[in-house]
Scaffold this active site. Structure first.
Site, PDB file in Angstrom:
ATOM      1  N   ASN A 162      40.541  22.411  51.384  1.00 60.72           N
ATOM      2  CA  ASN A 162      39.080  22.458  51.542  1.00 60.72           C
ATOM      3  C   ASN A 162      38.371  21.419  50.675  1.00 60.72           C
ATOM      4  O   ASN A 162      37.149  21.339  50.689  1.00 60.72           O
ATOM      5  CB  ASN A 162      38.526  23.870  51.254  1.00 60.72           C
ATOM      6  CG  ASN A 162      38.517  24.200  49.782  1.00 60.72           C
ATOM      7  OD1 ASN A 162      39.407  23.759  49.046  1.00 60.72           O
ATOM      8  ND2 ASN A 162      37.530  24.946  49.330  1.00 60.72           N
ATOM      9  N   LYS A 164      40.583  22.797  58.035  1.00 59.25           N
ATOM     10  CA  LYS A 164      41.337  22.866  56.773  1.00 59.25           C
ATOM     11  C   LYS A 164      42.813  22.472  56.947  1.00 59.25           C
ATOM     12  O   LYS A 164      43.423  21.946  56.013  1.00 59.25           O
ATOM     13  CB  LYS A 164      41.209  24.263  56.158  1.00 59.25           C
ATOM     14  CG  LYS A 164      39.790  24.541  55.655  1.00 59.25           C
ATOM     15  CD  LYS A 164      39.654  25.877  54.966  1.00 59.25           C
ATOM     16  CE  LYS A 164      38.199  26.132  54.562  1.00 59.25           C
ATOM     17  NZ  LYS A 164      38.011  27.367  53.822  1.00 59.25           N
ATOM     18  N   GLY A 212      43.716  40.331  56.047  1.00 57.21           N
ATOM     19  CA  GLY A 212      43.633  39.059  56.759  1.00 57.21           C
ATOM     20  C   GLY A 212      44.832  38.189  56.425  1.00 57.21           C
ATOM     21  O   GLY A 212      45.423  38.312  55.336  1.00 57.21           O
ATOM     22  N   ALA A 213      45.206  37.328  57.359  1.00 58.02           N
ATOM     23  CA  ALA A 213      46.320  36.406  57.113  1.00 58.02           C
ATOM     24  C   ALA A 213      46.016  35.056  57.739  1.00 58.02           C
ATOM     25  O   ALA A 213      46.915  34.328  58.149  1.00 58.02           O
ATOM     26  CB  ALA A 213      47.618  36.996  57.660  1.00 58.02           C
ATOM     27  N   GLY A 214      44.727  34.727  57.830  1.00 53.37           N
ATOM     28  CA  GLY A 214      44.310  33.429  58.359  1.00 53.37           C
ATOM     29  C   GLY A 214      44.209  32.415  57.223  1.00 53.37           C
ATOM     30  O   GLY A 214      44.781  32.605  56.139  1.00 53.37           O
ATOM     31  N   THR A 225      35.457  22.447  55.967  1.00 49.11           N
ATOM     32  CA  THR A 225      35.302  23.833  56.371  1.00 49.11           C
ATOM     33  C   THR A 225      35.826  24.010  57.796  1.00 49.11           C
ATOM     34  O   THR A 225      36.397  23.080  58.384  1.00 49.11           O
ATOM     35  CB  THR A 225      33.837  24.282  56.157  1.00 49.11           C
ATOM     36  OG1 THR A 225      33.740  25.671  56.433  1.00 49.11           O
ATOM     37  CG2 THR A 225      32.852  23.540  57.042  1.00 49.11           C
ATOM     38  N   TYR A 266      29.204  36.419  53.680  1.00 51.04           N
ATOM     39  CA  TYR A 266      27.954  36.713  52.987  1.00 51.04           C
ATOM     40  C   TYR A 266      26.831  36.693  54.018  1.00 51.04           C
ATOM     41  O   TYR A 266      27.050  36.334  55.173  1.00 51.04           O
ATOM     42  CB  TYR A 266      27.701  35.713  51.848  1.00 51.04           C
ATOM     43  CG  TYR A 266      27.844  34.281  52.248  1.00 51.04           C
ATOM     44  CD1 TYR A 266      29.065  33.625  52.109  1.00 51.04           C
ATOM     45  CD2 TYR A 266      26.781  33.577  52.793  1.00 51.04           C
ATOM     46  CE1 TYR A 266      29.215  32.309  52.497  1.00 51.04           C
ATOM     47  CE2 TYR A 266      26.921  32.256  53.179  1.00 51.04           C
ATOM     48  CZ  TYR A 266      28.148  31.628  53.027  1.00 51.04           C
ATOM     49  OH  TYR A 266      28.287  30.323  53.425  1.00 51.04           O
ATOM     50  N   ARG A 317      25.877  25.937  53.020  1.00 58.61           N
ATOM     51  CA  ARG A 317      25.044  25.913  51.806  1.00 58.61           C
ATOM     52  C   ARG A 317      25.547  24.855  50.818  1.00 58.61           C
ATOM     53  O   ARG A 317      24.955  24.667  49.757  1.00 58.61           O
ATOM     54  CB  ARG A 317      25.080  27.273  51.100  1.00 58.61           C
ATOM     55  CG  ARG A 317      24.786  28.453  52.000  1.00 58.61           C
ATOM     56  CD  ARG A 317      23.314  28.551  52.293  1.00 58.61           C
ATOM     57  NE  ARG A 317      23.058  29.560  53.311  1.00 58.61           N
ATOM     58  CZ  ARG A 317      21.948  29.653  54.009  1.00 58.61           C
ATOM     59  NH1 ARG A 317      20.982  28.794  53.797  1.00 58.61           N
ATOM     60  NH2 ARG A 317      21.786  30.596  54.903  1.00 58.61           N
ATOM     61  N   ARG A 325      45.916  42.364  61.175  1.00 58.40           N
ATOM     62  CA  ARG A 325      45.988  42.912  62.523  1.00 58.40           C
ATOM     63  C   ARG A 325      47.325  42.522  63.161  1.00 58.40           C
ATOM     64  O   ARG A 325      48.021  43.354  63.712  1.00 58.40           O
ATOM     65  CB  ARG A 325      44.810  42.325  63.321  1.00 58.40           C
ATOM     66  CG  ARG A 325      44.486  42.990  64.595  1.00 58.40           C
ATOM     67  CD  ARG A 325      43.201  42.446  65.157  1.00 58.40           C
ATOM     68  NE  ARG A 325      43.198  40.980  65.296  1.00 58.40           N
ATOM     69  CZ  ARG A 325      42.210  40.279  65.800  1.00 58.40           C
ATOM     70  NH1 ARG A 325      41.110  40.889  66.203  1.00 58.40           N
ATOM     71  NH2 ARG A 325      42.278  38.969  65.896  1.00 58.40           N
TER      72      ARG A 325
HETATM   73  P1  NAP Z   1      40.934  32.549  60.525  1.00 62.64           P
HETATM   74  O1  NAP Z   1      41.948  31.582  60.026  1.00 62.64           O
HETATM   75  O2  NAP Z   1      40.386  32.396  61.903  1.00 62.64           O
HETATM   76  O3  NAP Z   1      41.599  34.018  60.394  1.00 62.64           O
HETATM   77  C1  NAP Z   1      40.938  35.153  60.847  1.00 62.64           C
HETATM   78  C2  NAP Z   1      41.623  36.415  60.298  1.00 62.64           C
HETATM   79  O4  NAP Z   1      40.798  37.536  60.613  1.00 62.64           O
HETATM   80  C3  NAP Z   1      42.993  36.679  60.900  1.00 62.64           C
HETATM   81  O5  NAP Z   1      43.801  37.280  59.922  1.00 62.64           O
HETATM   82  C4  NAP Z   1      42.651  37.666  62.030  1.00 62.64           C
HETATM   83  O6  NAP Z   1      43.732  38.523  62.369  1.00 62.64           O
HETATM   84  C5  NAP Z   1      41.569  38.478  61.367  1.00 62.64           C
HETATM   85  N1  NAP Z   1      40.650  39.129  62.302  1.00 62.64           N
HETATM   86  C6  NAP Z   1      39.817  38.551  63.192  1.00 62.64           C
HETATM   87  N2  NAP Z   1      39.096  39.503  63.822  1.00 62.64           N
HETATM   88  C7  NAP Z   1      39.473  40.697  63.314  1.00 62.64           C
HETATM   89  C8  NAP Z   1      39.087  42.052  63.565  1.00 62.64           C
HETATM   90  N3  NAP Z   1      38.148  42.360  64.462  1.00 62.64           N
HETATM   91  N4  NAP Z   1      39.692  43.036  62.851  1.00 62.64           N
HETATM   92  C9  NAP Z   1      40.626  42.741  61.923  1.00 62.64           C
HETATM   93  N5  NAP Z   1      41.042  41.471  61.645  1.00 62.64           N
HETATM   94  C10 NAP Z   1      40.472  40.469  62.344  1.00 62.64           C
HETATM   95  O7  NAP Z   1      39.651  32.589  59.581  1.00 62.64           O
HETATM   96  P2  NAP Z   1      39.648  32.280  57.993  1.00 62.64           P
HETATM   97  O8  NAP Z   1      39.492  30.805  57.781  1.00 62.64           O
HETATM   98  O9  NAP Z   1      40.799  32.965  57.382  1.00 62.64           O
HETATM   99  O10 NAP Z   1      38.264  32.935  57.529  1.00 62.64           O
HETATM  100  C11 NAP Z   1      38.075  34.343  57.424  1.00 62.64           C
HETATM  101  C12 NAP Z   1      36.663  34.603  56.932  1.00 62.64           C
HETATM  102  O11 NAP Z   1      36.528  34.234  55.561  1.00 62.64           O
HETATM  103  C13 NAP Z   1      35.643  33.768  57.699  1.00 62.64           C
HETATM  104  O12 NAP Z   1      34.704  34.632  58.255  1.00 62.64           O
HETATM  105  C14 NAP Z   1      35.011  32.842  56.680  1.00 62.64           C
HETATM  106  O13 NAP Z   1      33.622  32.742  56.872  1.00 62.64           O
HETATM  107  C15 NAP Z   1      35.306  33.545  55.354  1.00 62.64           C
HETATM  108  N6  NAP Z   1      35.453  32.551  54.242  1.00 62.64           N
HETATM  109  C16 NAP Z   1      34.566  32.609  53.200  1.00 62.64           C
HETATM  110  C17 NAP Z   1      34.696  31.705  52.140  1.00 62.64           C
HETATM  111  C18 NAP Z   1      33.714  31.738  50.978  1.00 62.64           C
HETATM  112  O14 NAP Z   1      33.646  30.773  50.225  1.00 62.64           O
HETATM  113  N7  NAP Z   1      32.988  32.812  50.791  1.00 62.64           N
HETATM  114  C19 NAP Z   1      35.720  30.758  52.141  1.00 62.64           C
HETATM  115  C20 NAP Z   1      36.623  30.737  53.207  1.00 62.64           C
HETATM  116  C21 NAP Z   1      36.468  31.646  54.264  1.00 62.64           C
HETATM  117  P3  NAP Z   1      44.882  38.062  63.406  1.00 62.64           P
HETATM  118  O15 NAP Z   1      45.846  37.234  62.602  1.00 62.64           O
HETATM  119  O16 NAP Z   1      45.462  39.319  63.894  1.00 62.64           O
HETATM  120  O17 NAP Z   1      44.181  37.255  64.489  1.00 62.64           O
END
Ligand code: NAP
Length: 285
Positions: free
Chosen positions: A92, A71, A132-134, A67, A230, A15, A157
């Site tokens: 970002n 990153k 979360g810790a990503g 994105t 969202y 978006r 997790r």
């Molecule tokens: P990422 O680096 O891939 O990290 C994914 C995280 O989710 C890890 O902590 C992972 O745990 C956990 N996870 C994945 N599947 C899971 C499940 N089924 N149950 C519990 N934990 C689970 O992704 P990211 O960049 O952090 O992004 C996370 C989300 O935030 C994305 O969906 C993204 O769309 C959203 N986001 C939104 C915005 C916004 O502006 N609104 C900005 C940034 C990100 P493990 O470490 O155990 O694998």
């Protein structure tokens, strides 16, 4: 013409072009903002290509939003990082300044702006659960701690990843008088006495269609429960929060606020993010 873009893979869902076009219209800034798909192993080349193409067309590439999944690549590409981007280890926003490429991370300040200003919920003094810790959690933890919450529990997790982030942020937490601890998601069990004022889901759990990866007992009555996702992906978490007496909120506000921070960095002008958020919500139904 000043050119900007959002670079990702995939990127067609983004978006950001619409948000930045609205910011530019409302602030009277002349710029063009594009959507660019980069090959997963070719981020640096895609950025160089964007800049070269702009130059060849007589335009000037001024910056780029970054994105998934770039990153970390963006943090490596930048010549210098803002302190919050260095702490997050992820970028970002790239600003193509005259003296080199600056990398910033506006995700955390965007989230804080949405919680504090848009939702009207103070983070100061709150008990906060961050799931979360990503990359997303890494980006938001520092700015949340700077708000001086009473304590932050970082639940993931994979416990080791949460522990690593906690170690990285330990000094910042102490400097702001905030408690900070790591916990495994499965340590919450079926129920817990440990309630929170704010629960932020920064994990990708919603993508698997699950409602929430923690028991509803983490929600104090009236708690803010925010999923960074969202659209349809966030629906399960939002329904879960409402069903258990919390205030549900999706990640759209954070998306607009992190974009507003990027716009401010690039143009030196703060856009009317509240108006653009309301318009975007209406557009998305
Ligand atoms: P990422 O680096 O891939 O990290 C994914 C995280 O989710 C890890 O902590 C992972 O745990 C956990 N996870 C994945 N599947 C899971 C499940 N089924 N149950 C519990 N934990 C689970 O992704 P990211 O960049 O952090 O992004 C996370 C989300 O935030 C994305 O969906 C993204 O769309 C959203 N986001 C939104 C915005 C916004 O502006 N609104 C900005 C940034 C990100 P493990 O470490 O155990 O694998």
């Amino acid at each position: 013409m000043d050119l900007y873009c959002v670079m990702g893979n995939p990127v067609e869902h983004s978006r950001s072009p619409w948000i930045h076009a609205r910011f530019a219209e409302l602030t009277g800034q002349a710029l063009r903002y594009e959507r660019r798909l980069a090959p997963v192993d070719g981020f640096a080349a895609a950025v160089a290509g964007f800049r070269a193409e702009a130059l060849a067309a007589g335009d000037r590439a001024r910056g780029c939003n970054v994105t998934v999944p770039f990153k970390l690549d963006a943090a490596t590409l930048a010549d210098r990082l803002t302190p919050r981007a260095r702490l997050a280890g992820a970028v970002n926003v790239l600003d193509f300044a005259a003296d080199g490429v600056l990398g910033d991370n506006s995700d955390g300040v965007g989230l804080v702006a949405d919680i504090v200003h848009n939702a009207g919920v103070p983070v100061a003094g709150a008990d906060l659960l961050l799931i979360g810790a990503g990359g997303a959690a890494a980006g938001v933890l520092g700015p949340l701690l700077e708000q001086r919450p009473r304590r932050v529990v970082l639940a993931n997790r994979t416990l080791a990843k949460a522990e690593w982030l906690v170690r990285r942020h330990a000094d910042l937490a102490m400097a702001h008088g905030a408690g900070l601890e790591a916990r495994a998601l499965d340590a919450f069990g079926a129920a817990t006495d440990d309630g929170f004022d704010i629960v932020v889901n920064a994990s990708a759990s919603s993508l698997s269609g699950a409602a929430a990866p923690v028991p509803s007992s983490v929600l104090r009555p009236g708690a803010l429960a925010l999923d960074l996702m969202y659209g349809p992906a966030a629906a399960g978490f939002l329904a879960w929060a409402a069903e258990h007496g919390a205030r549900p909120r999706d990640g759209l506000g954070m998306l607009v606020e992190q974009a507003a921070q990027a716009f401010l960095l690039w143009r030196g002008v703060r856009p009317l993010s509240g108006q653009v958020l309301a318009e975007l919500r209406e557009r998305l139904g």
